[in-house]
Design a protein around this motif. Structure first.
Motif, PDB file in Angstrom:
ATOM      1  N   GLY A  12     133.159   8.572 -12.038  1.00  0.00           N
ATOM      2  CA  GLY A  12     134.482   8.054 -12.409  1.00  0.00           C
ATOM      3  C   GLY A  12     135.637   9.015 -12.235  1.00  0.00           C
ATOM      4  O   GLY A  12     136.768   8.693 -12.581  1.00  0.00           O
ATOM      5  N   GLY A  27     138.672  11.627 -10.970  1.00  0.00           N
ATOM      6  CA  GLY A  27     139.854  11.488 -10.121  1.00  0.00           C
ATOM      7  C   GLY A  27     140.811  10.401 -10.550  1.00  0.00           C
ATOM      8  O   GLY A  27     141.880  10.253  -9.955  1.00  0.00           O
ATOM      9  N   GLU A  29     142.389  10.203 -13.477  1.00  0.00           N
ATOM     10  CA  GLU A  29     143.458  10.879 -14.254  1.00  0.00           C
ATOM     11  C   GLU A  29     144.223   9.846 -15.081  1.00  0.00           C
ATOM     12  O   GLU A  29     143.651   9.141 -15.867  1.00  0.00           O
ATOM     13  N   LYS A  44     131.280   6.188 -22.999  1.00  0.00           N
ATOM     14  CA  LYS A  44     130.532   7.445 -23.008  1.00  0.00           C
ATOM     15  C   LYS A  44     131.375   8.598 -23.537  1.00  0.00           C
ATOM     16  O   LYS A  44     132.526   8.759 -23.161  1.00  0.00           O
TER      17      LYS A  44
END
Ligand code: V47
Length: 365
Positions: free
Chosen positions: A176, A178, A180, A292
């Protein structure tokens, strides 16, 4: 169901009725300081979806190169090619790293790195084939959407063509990283050269169309506003409505040390913000199965507490982590399977060892 009154009362009623929360609800949740009420609502959703089941994975991260043409301000890992600390692993080195995990019942190899113009598509194709050869049953979760886009531009190929080539070589899933914060205002400040948020989403959509399941993240705790966090979550929810391809959402707590943002005086996230962000993600992302807590970034103790704030997954054994540790993380780089089981059990939850796709590897631990 909840005895939550005041500003959050209306939201609690919606959560109890299984109704979708709005942008305004998300902003109100962030503006509230009633962390326990937010946590209670998130915990209820977590319990409805998973009961006490709590997932973890035996995995290994490999960061094959830190050479990067983007050199994002948020990142302490990337280096220019002529920097003495720059590195790029040969395919033999990659294979040797993967082979270290042979015989350890590892389920996943997670490979991400910088945007290194020396490494062409054939490097990645052979890397995937070699990992697959030394770890035959493993699921390979590798290359962020940012790296896929870079390869596409380097080779004048479409995202789909790059993904198909990598899928044929053994790529199962995209991590997942990048993402941002999708807002262009924020990207301009923290990662001006990185792909636009819309491109990140398009690459994941394409991967989903090709049958790959992928993960989603949000880097928080730097220059973004609460509204921009909520909008980021809602963009992910909207894509998930269309494709159903996301497996899990992982909020990533920003670590400022050694980054170009350090001079702004940012002090890193607080435990309060970490818990709130995890819980609000659970509340807004009603179409994501899993939330998570990445213990590397929030620390194992807070990750454990977060199990009562909407989280159902603690990630994994990791083994070797450079991106957060270059930015000052104080956590270990690895946890044993036994340590993960202990954290989960001591919090009163039921540990389930999973693979990348959340198939059960082992339970009753
Ligand atoms: O893409 C970079 C972030 C990501 C910093 O998919 C930073 O299961 C904090 O994406 N402080 C890489 N974060 C890690 C990542 C990840 C990790 C674990 C699991 C999964 C998954 C994905 O870390 C980067 C960037 O968003 N990052 N620099 C920093 N200074």
């Amino acid at each position: 169901m909840f005895n939550i009154k005041g500003a959050l009362g209306e939201i609690a009623a919606k959560v109890a009725a299984g109704q979708r929360l709005t942008r305004e609800d998300g902003i109100n949740l962030y503006q509230s300081n009633d962390l326990l009420a937010i946590g209670q609502m998130a915990d209820q959703i977590r319990k409805n979806k998973h009961g006490h089941r709590t997932y973890f994975i035996v995995n290994r991260h490999i960061n094959h190169t830190n050479i990067c043409v983007n050199l994002c301000k948020l990142c302490a890992f990337g280096r220019e090619a002529d920097n003495p600390a720059a590195y790029q692993m040969t395919l033999d080195e990659m294979e040797a790293r993967a082979a270290q995990s042979a015989g350890q019942n590892i389920s996943e190899v997670h490979v991400v790195g910088g945007l290194n113009p020396e490494l062409k598509l054939d490097y990645y194709v052979e890397m995937l084939q070699r990992i697959r050869r030394v770890l035959p049953g493993v699921i390979i979760q590798s290359l962020t959407a940012v790296e896929i886009d870079f390869l596409a531009r380097e080779h004048s190929m479409t995202h789909r063509e790059v993904l198909v080539a990598l899928q044929n070589a053994g790529l199962d899933s995209l991590p997942g990283g990048g993402a941002e914060i999708f807002a262009p205002r924020v990207r301009e400040l923290i990662c001006p050269k990185k792909v636009a948020g819309d491109t990140w989403l398009t690459v994941h959509q394409t991967a989903h169309e090709l049958g790959m399941r992928t993960n989603a993240t949000m880097l928080y705790g730097h220059v973004e506003t609460l509204e921009e966090r909520v909008d980021h979550l809602l963009s992910l929810r909207e894509l998930q409505d269309r494709t159903g391809g996301f497996l899990t959402f992982i909020p990533l707590a920003f670590h400022p040390q050694n980054t170009a943002l350090e001079p702004l005086g940012l002090s890193g996230t607080t435990g309060y913000d970490d818990l709130k962000t995890l819980a609000i993600a659970r509340l807004l992302l009603d179409n994501f199965d899993h939330i998570k807590s990445y213990w590397i970034m929030v620390g194992p103790k807070l990750a454990q507490v977060s199990l009562s704030f909407g989280v159902d997954d603690l990630d994994g054994t990791v083994v070797e982590e450079k991106i957060t540790h270059d930015a000052g993380a104080q956590t270990e780089q690895a946890m044993t399977r036994e340590q993960l089981v202990r954290l989960i059990k001591n919090a009163g939850y039921y540990p389930v060892q999973r693979d990348t796709l959340y198939n059960v590897v082992k339970e009753g631990l």
